[in-house]
Design an enzyme around this catalytic site. Structure first.
Site, PDB file in Angstrom:
ATOM      1  N   SER A   1       0.820  -1.217   0.000  1.00  0.00           N
ATOM      2  CA  SER A   1       0.000   0.000   0.000  1.00  0.00           C
ATOM      3  C   SER A   1       0.850   1.262   0.000  1.00  0.00           C
ATOM      4  CB  SER A   1      -0.941   0.007   1.208  1.00  0.00           C
ATOM      5  OG  SER A   1      -1.911  -1.001   1.081  1.00  0.00           O
TER       6      SER A   1
ATOM      7  N   THR B   1      -1.672   4.191   3.031  1.00  0.00           N
ATOM      8  CA  THR B   1      -2.367   4.923   1.965  1.00  0.00           C
ATOM      9  C   THR B   1      -2.608   6.385   2.314  1.00  0.00           C
ATOM     10  OG1 THR B   1      -3.386   2.883   1.174  1.00  0.00           O
ATOM     11  CG2 THR B   1      -4.404   4.952   0.487  1.00  0.00           C
TER      12      THR B   1
ATOM     13  N   ASP C   1      -5.785   0.267  -4.424  1.00  0.00           N
ATOM     14  CA  ASP C   1      -4.325   0.357  -4.545  1.00  0.00           C
ATOM     15  C   ASP C   1      -3.737  -0.951  -5.060  1.00  0.00           C
ATOM     16  OD1 ASP C   1      -5.141  -0.880  -2.221  1.00  0.00           O
ATOM     17  OD2 ASP C   1      -3.726   0.157  -0.910  1.00  0.00           O
TER      18      ASP C   1
END
Length: 385
Positions: free
Chosen positions: A104, A157, A320
């Site tokens: 991520s 993220t 993602d």
């Protein structure tokens, strides 16, 4: 005699390992029958795909949400999702700079900066040099920017949109970056993260003119604040099945949109993450996958409703990466029943879908690299970098 005992133990060890590995490969499928259905929102498509100026961008990232996860949520919700009503659809290649399978941190950095980096890196290139992120590029141009997540605010993220660190687990340093964020609205967990790693940073946020809140229900009373930092307790970084308020993401997204849209005549950029889809897939638990996808879909609804009302807003929904190597093996649409298999407890390199709505949504059709999302957002906003 010792050699015989050693040989026996060695053979026993090998058989045990082989059995364990085979057991992992033939793990029982995960199934779930949904009982909490929601009605999808059907957009009006009035400005969808038109080649006209974009003022606002809302990027929604379902962490780990591949096509199988979206499909599971859709079929378990009587064959409908708000996401599945969108017409401009593409695919995204997710590999990182140094690995076929991204994490991520690298994927978030690709979306936030338009550059690939190594797994584990947050907002920096492979040499550790800082990469300007979306909030840092747009804020000086007059755009109001914000970040919302169901993860800790220091998660990989969300932090890719404000931080610059060589390792995603450098929580203390990431919190220092948070204090200096260009974003006007930040929301995530957890207070304990601050208390454990950098307790003085909550006060530092206040000194930076952030109104610090701990309950999303207080957001409507705080719309006049210069900046808002919603730092919830750790419960809001858990699954809905474990007690997270099912209204948290939907309502926080709606309030973030309202806050940012009133902060700048230029426009705004908002990133919203549904983080727990990823952890549900890591754990190979289809119940949590379905419930988290449905929760994320409600946040998408808030974004699309605003886009329909506003007419100058581009909404992008993607992931993602995919997690779990998930596939569907059975189901019953009428009953909301779904059965899934998982190939792994980690991430996979499978391409993920991207859905777009509003003016310039046509830019996101086709197969593209994850770094292109960044450049296409700036192109839609007519921002040169």
């Amino acid at each position: 005699m010792k050699n015989k005992i050693f040989s026996f133990l060695f053979v026993f060890f090998c058989v045990t390992v082989a059995f364990s590995q085979n057991k992992e490969k033939t793990k029982a499928p995960s199934s779930y029958q949904n009982t909490e259905f929601h009605t999808d929102y059907k957009p009006n498509y009035k400005n969808d795909g038109l080649n006209k100026p974009v003022k606002n961008v809302i990027l929604l990232i379902g962490d780990g949400m591949g096509l199988a996860q979206t499909s599971a949520g859709m079929y378990a919700n009587h064959n409908t999702l708000t996401i599945s009503n969108l017409k401009n659809i593409g695919l995204i290649k997710t590999f990182s700079l140094n690995d076929f399978i991204t994490d991520s941190a690298a994927a978030g950095t690709a979306y936030a900066t338009g550059k690939k980096t190594k797994n584990g890196c947050i907002g920096v290139d492979s040499l550790g040099n800082k990469l300007p992120n979306m909030t840092e590029i747009l804020s000086p141009l007059g755009y109001a920017t914000g970040i919302v997540t169901t993860d800790k605010i220091t998660g990989a993220t969300p932090s890719a949109f404000y931080a610059h660190q060589i390792k995603r687990n450098m929580t203390k340093e990431i919190l220092e970056d948070l204090v200096n964020t260009k974003a006007l609205f930040i929301a995530g967990s957890s207070v304990k993260d601050f208390e454990k790693n950098n307790p003085e940073k909550l006060d530092a946020l206040k000194k930076k003119n952030f109104k610090v809140l701990h309950d999303y229900k207080n957001l409507p009373l705080s719309m006049e604040a210069e900046k808002i930092a919603l730092i919830c307790d750790e419960m809001n970084a858990k699954f809905i099945s474990e007690g997270r308020d099912p209204n948290y993401l939907k309502e926080t997204t709606a309030q973030a949109i309202k806050f940012l849209s009133n902060k700048s005549k230029k426009g705004f950029f908002l990133m919203v993450e549904g983080a727990q889809i990823d952890w549900a897939s890591h754990n190979n638990v289809i119940e949590n996958v379905v419930r988290e996808v449905l929760d994320f879909d409600k946040a998408v609804e808030e974004a699309l409703k605003f886009a329909d009302k506003n007419g100058e807003t581009l909404v992008i929904i993607t992931a993602d990466h995919e997690t779990g190597g998930m596939s569907l093996s059975n189901g019953n649409i009428e009953k909301g029943y779904i059965k899934a298999h998982f190939a792994t407890s980690g991430h996979s390199p499978i391409m993920v879908p991207v859905y777009a709505y509003g003016p310039q949504a046509q830019l996101f059709r086709g197969v593209q690299d994850n770094t292109e999302i960044f450049s296409k957002i700036l192109s839609a906003l007519q921002v040169k970098k």
